[in-house]
Every structure is written in C-alpha cells, then in structure tokens.
Design an enzyme around this catalytic site. Structure first.
Site, PDB file in Angstrom:
ATOM      1  N   ASP A   1       0.823  -1.201   0.000  1.00 49.16           N
ATOM      2  CA  ASP A   1       0.000   0.000   0.000  1.00 49.16           C
ATOM      3  C   ASP A   1       0.867   1.264   0.000  1.00 49.16           C
ATOM      4  OD1 ASP A   1      -2.655   1.309   0.371  1.00 49.16           O
ATOM      5  OD2 ASP A   1      -1.770   1.915   2.290  1.00 49.16           O
TER       6      ASP A   1
ATOM      7  N   GLU B   1       1.429  -0.216  -4.992  1.00 47.19           N
ATOM      8  CA  GLU B   1       0.306   0.670  -5.297  1.00 47.19           C
ATOM      9  C   GLU B   1       0.847   2.063  -5.587  1.00 47.19           C
ATOM     10  OE1 GLU B   1      -3.654   2.863  -3.503  1.00 47.19           O
ATOM     11  OE2 GLU B   1      -1.866   2.504  -2.290  1.00 47.19           O
TER      12      GLU B   1
END
Length: 568
Positions: free
Chosen positions: A301, A338
């Site tokens: 993330d 990401e």
C-alpha cells in the site's frame, strides 16, 4: 526502412552473461547496424551481424552484456544507410540518437512467470460475502446514512468468500485473489492496522485464512494480501510502546498519512522498526509467506510514500529491502506496488515486479472511454492519444515487468467504471476487451463482472449483490469468455504489442509471438470500416494477406486470432 524489435523471445533472449538481441529490418539494406548500450553510463556501439531472414525481414543479432551499474540494461539500435542514420528505441523510430529515457530496457531478474498467467479478482472482504449474520450487523447491503458508510461493517468474512469461490473461479474465470487488508483493525477497510500478527477476528481470524489458503490451493488458485507498512492505525500498540517508531514534523507532532491523525506514519530510520517489518527473521513480510498461510505475494500500500521522516527519504533503499526479504522467503512471490501515478522508477527490476497500473492503463482508459481524468475532471483524448499514453508507459519499463503490471478498470479507491460510463454496457464490454488483451495482467474488482455501480469511496464499496436480480448476465458471459480465451492464447499473456492503425474513435493493435497473433479492434464511436496493413508484423498469417478489411461495430470491438505458417 522498417525497423522492428519485439522485446520477447526469440527476439530478446536473456541469459547468464547478457541478452541475445535481434533486430528485424525491411526495405533498404543498411551499410552497418549497431546496438547502442551504456556500460559505465558511456555509449558503446556493438556491431550487429546478419542472422538470416525471418519471412520478408532481415535479422541482425548481437549479445548485449548486462549493465552491472544500473538496475536495467538500456539499449537502442543505430543503422547507417545511404548517408543517413536510422534509430529505433522503445517508443519507435528516431532520426538521431533518442533520449536514454526512451531506450529499450531489460533486467536479468524477470517477475515470476506465474503472474502473467493469471486473471486476478480483487475482494474487499467486508463487502463481498458473509458466512452468517450476527445481531449487531446491518442487513446485507441495506442502505445506511452516508456518515455511517465509512465505518459500518456488514460482516463480510473469509468463510463467506470461501463459499463463493465457485463464482470467482468458474462464473468469472479468475485464477488469483487480491484481498484488501485482512489484519486486525478498527475500520471496515482495515488500512488502520492494529495488529500485523493476526487476521481480524471479524473475518474469522487466523484459522479462516488457513481455510481460505487450503481452499484456493485445492483449486490451483493464488493469493495476494495487502501490506499496509507506511502507517498504522492510531490504536496500534506501537503508538504507545514505540513512539519513536513514528515520523514527526518540524514541531515534533506525529505525521498522519495525508494529514489523517488516525493513520500515523512510520519512520523507517529506526532499525528496530525495519527489523520488525522486513529485516528480521520473523518480520511481517516474511511470516505470512510461510506455511500454513503461504501467500503468493504482497500488494504494498502507498509504497512510494514509505521512508524516513517527512518526504519519504531513502524510499528506494527500503523498497529494495522489502523486496529482498520477500524474495528470500519465496523467490516466486509477487511484489506488487500501489502507485496512482507514474511508477517508472519502481519498475526497473530491482524494486517491484509490477504495480496497480493506474498510470499506464486505467487512467488513459478512463480518459478515452469516460472523458474524465483521475481527479474526475473532463479530458478529451482520441484513440491515438489513448494509444500513445499507454505506449509511453510501456516504453519506460522492461517488457517482462510490463507483462506483470496489474491492469484494472477501477478499485476500492475509485468510482466504478460502469458509473463513470453512465451505465453504458457496450462501452463496459469494450473496456473488458481491452483489459484482457492489452499487455499486463487483468484484475477485476468484485462485482464489475455483473455490472455493479458505485461512485467515489465509500459508494464503490457496496455489498456484492448475490440475489442476481440486478446482474448483467451478458457482461458476465463476456468476461468469462475473455478469461477462457486468455488462458488459451499465449500471445495475450506474453506476446509483444504493436499498433496497426487508429482513427479518432477506433484503434487496431496486435498481440503476437513468433507462432501466433491476435488482432484487436476497438471502437468507441459509430460503426467503422477500415483496411489494416499487416506487413509490419514479423510472422505470416495464412488467409489474412498483406491487408485485412475490418468492420468495427458501434461502441464495440472485434478480436481475430491466427496461427503462423512458420516460425517468423
């Protein structure tokens, strides 16, 4: 003069010492052919030798040694003919030496080969399926006031997901799962981690993840989990017991991710934190790769924001360290980053295997089909611009890494594409065709296959509708057919990409290997007919001829597959 270098075997073959590189030429016979490389960051021109013909093409080849000083080995082609120069780089032909940013790139370590074989399916665990309702949870999918949606839990869990794997595998045709965070946290999205050591009890706990892993393994399916390492939740025990593990601003206040105090940012200047996250023998990113969980990879993330203090200092040092730890545990694990925007510097082979491909796929697709950019602002983009955007992103990345990009139409962070398209099912079908046929790995966000809609977060995270009453079954059939064809067609999974023609509203391209090709025509406008030249492809396709007349339906597409007459 035509120049062509498909960056896949047999035209690019990596080996221990370097790569066998093949250039194809047509037209004028060159006086000399060179491969330009950059050892020690200095130009070296390697003479290329004639290597016979491949159909109508003359082949030239040379061994390109690996560049030991840079993550990726860069190269371009220089030809001398009739007193003129002709150059070929990753973005196409040039009359003089192209910028090094446009050179072809290759890395000795390719992403795991299994990745490009997959069709991924993204699940937001709280909203996909639940095994059984509990008294404190709202009815599945029941409307709630907007103020409650951000935190409300509908009770989706891993056992509910297990019960719906037939839908994922057979109705959709997906072969791998990517799950939003599953570790203990206070919210329904679980990006505010409170315990990296255990699966959230609301999802069924650690035992439920073992059951999911076993169920997937029995089906031959893969599993990628979400690692939120840039920040924790404010209630994580580290916040009180290890306050020095958190980044602070100039005034000494703990930084919150994008200003959110509930998501305090970690400071990787702390050796003990690095040991806990990736360096130590029982670090977070290592432990879940081991049995009984044995996950197949991590989605990292906001990984570009991870670092030391304000400004994500030394980000690349820590991303390389995270990669090294993951690969030490399982060399075949998928390292997925990401990045909402350009991720070129993370994709040179030494950091991430692939990214959620917003910049190189989703954003240009939104612009071309829906007329909006990532911020929701209007944008005008014709087919040539759509193609050029994606081609530019591909040119900046080693092609093996490009084949491991996770292409997506949307996610838990974006409005659903069908909503962006105002419910236009024909354009949604067209988007799915592009998702499955362009270079990269298709990833479906749960429910898109049956026409679920939803605006910006949290509306894009609606509960999966299992009643079937609102399903667009034609859309689901289209997705399942595309998934089956992708399994059957090697060129869809690992073939080179070549644009053949474009108009204001339509685009025709080819995916090919040396043994087969697929032509894809997509059209967002009125029905169109065109002649498409095929002589630029390095293989002969019986029955197709030098040109092919295509009729593209309005807001639709055509997919044609063919086998080569001989190795080309």
């Amino acid at each position: 003069m035509r120049l062509l270098h498909p960056p896949i075997p047999p035209w690019l073959v990596p080996g221990p010492e370097g790569c066998r590189v093949v250039l194809l030429t047509r037209g004028v016979v060159p006086d000399a052919v060179f491969l330009r490389s950059l050892p020690d960051n200095e130009e070296a021109l390697l003479p290329m030798q004639a290597a016979g013909h491949q159909g109508a093409w003359q082949a030239y080849e040379v061994l390109l040694p690996w560049d030991g000083g840079n993550p990726a080995t860069r190269y371009a082609f220089k030809l001398l003919a009739g007193g003129a120069q002709h150059w070929l780089a990753a973005d196409g032909a040039h009359p003089h030496c192209p910028p090094e940013a446009l050179h072809f790139r290759v890395h000795p370590e390719a992403p795991p080969a299994w990745v490009r074989e997959q069709v991924f399916y993204q699940v937001f665990p709280d909203r996909f399926a639940r095994a059984a309702a509990t008294p404190h949870e709202p009815a599945w999918g029941a409307p709630l006031p907007p103020a409650q949606l951000q935190q409300a839990c509908y009770g989706g869990d891993l056992d509910g997901l297990i019960a719906r794997l037939d839908h994922v595998q057979h109705a959709v045709g997906a072969t791998a799962l990517y799950l939003n965070p599953v570790f203990s946290a206070g919210s329904n999205h679980r990006y505010d981690t409170e315990d990296y050591d255990h699966v959230d009890p609301r999802l069924g706990g650690d035992a439920a993840l073992v059951r999911l892993r076993e169920a997937l393994s029995a089906r031959g399916m893969r599993l990628v989990l979400d690692a939120v390492l840039n920040h924790t939740g404010a209630r994580h025990p580290w916040r009180q017991a290890r306050p020095h593990w958190y980044a602070r601003d100039a005034q000494g206040a703990v930084l919150g991710w994008k200003g959110h105090a509930a998501l305090p940012v970690l400071d990787f200047a702390e050796p003990a934190l690095r040991a806990a996250v990736y360096e130590g023998p029982d670090a977070i990113v290592r432990r879940w790769l081991r049995p009984p969980y044995a996950i197949d990879g991590w989605r990292l993330d906001v990984i570009h924001m991870l670092g030391e203090g304000p400004g994500a200092r030394h980000n690349e040092v820590h991303v390389r360290g995270i990669r090294r730890a993951i690969k030490q545990e399982n060399p075949q694990a998928y390292v997925l980053g990401e990045h909402f925007f350009e991720a070129t510097r993370w994709l040179q082979g030494d950091q991430e295997d692939g990214v959620m491909n917003y910049h190189g796929f989703a954003q240009p697709l939104w612009a071309w089909l829906a007329g909006v950019d990532v911020a929701g602002h209007p944008i005008a983009l014709d087919a040539a611009g759509f193609d050029a955007w994606m081609a530019g992103a591909r040119a900046a990345t080693p092609y093996a890494q490009q084949l491991a990009q996770l292409n997506l139409l949307g996610s838990h962070d974006t409005p659903r594409l069908l909503t962006r398209l105002h419910g236009d099912l024909e354009l949604m079908r067209l988007a799915f065709t592009l998702l499955f046929t362009l270079p990269g790995v298709p990833c479906l966000y749960y429910g898109d296959e049956v026409g679920m809609q939803g605006g910006a977060d949290p509306d894009c995270r609606r509960c999966m509708d299992w009643s079937g009453q609102g399903w667009q079954h034609g859309l689901l059939d289209h997705v399942r057919t595309l998934a089956a064809r992708r399994r059957a067609r090697r060129e869809w999974r690992e073939g080179a990409m070549q644009t053949l023609a474009s108009g204001a509203d339509w685009l025709v391209f080819a995916r090919y290997t040396d043994r087969a090709a697929t032509l894809v025509g997509v059209n967002r406008g009125a029905a169109s007919e065109m002649e498409v030249a095929l002589e630029g492809l390095p293989l002969a396709l019986p029955g197709w001829g030098a040109t092919l007349r295509l009729q593209l339906p309005a807001r639709g597409g055509v997919v044609l597959c063919g086998e080569a007459a001989e190795a080309g």
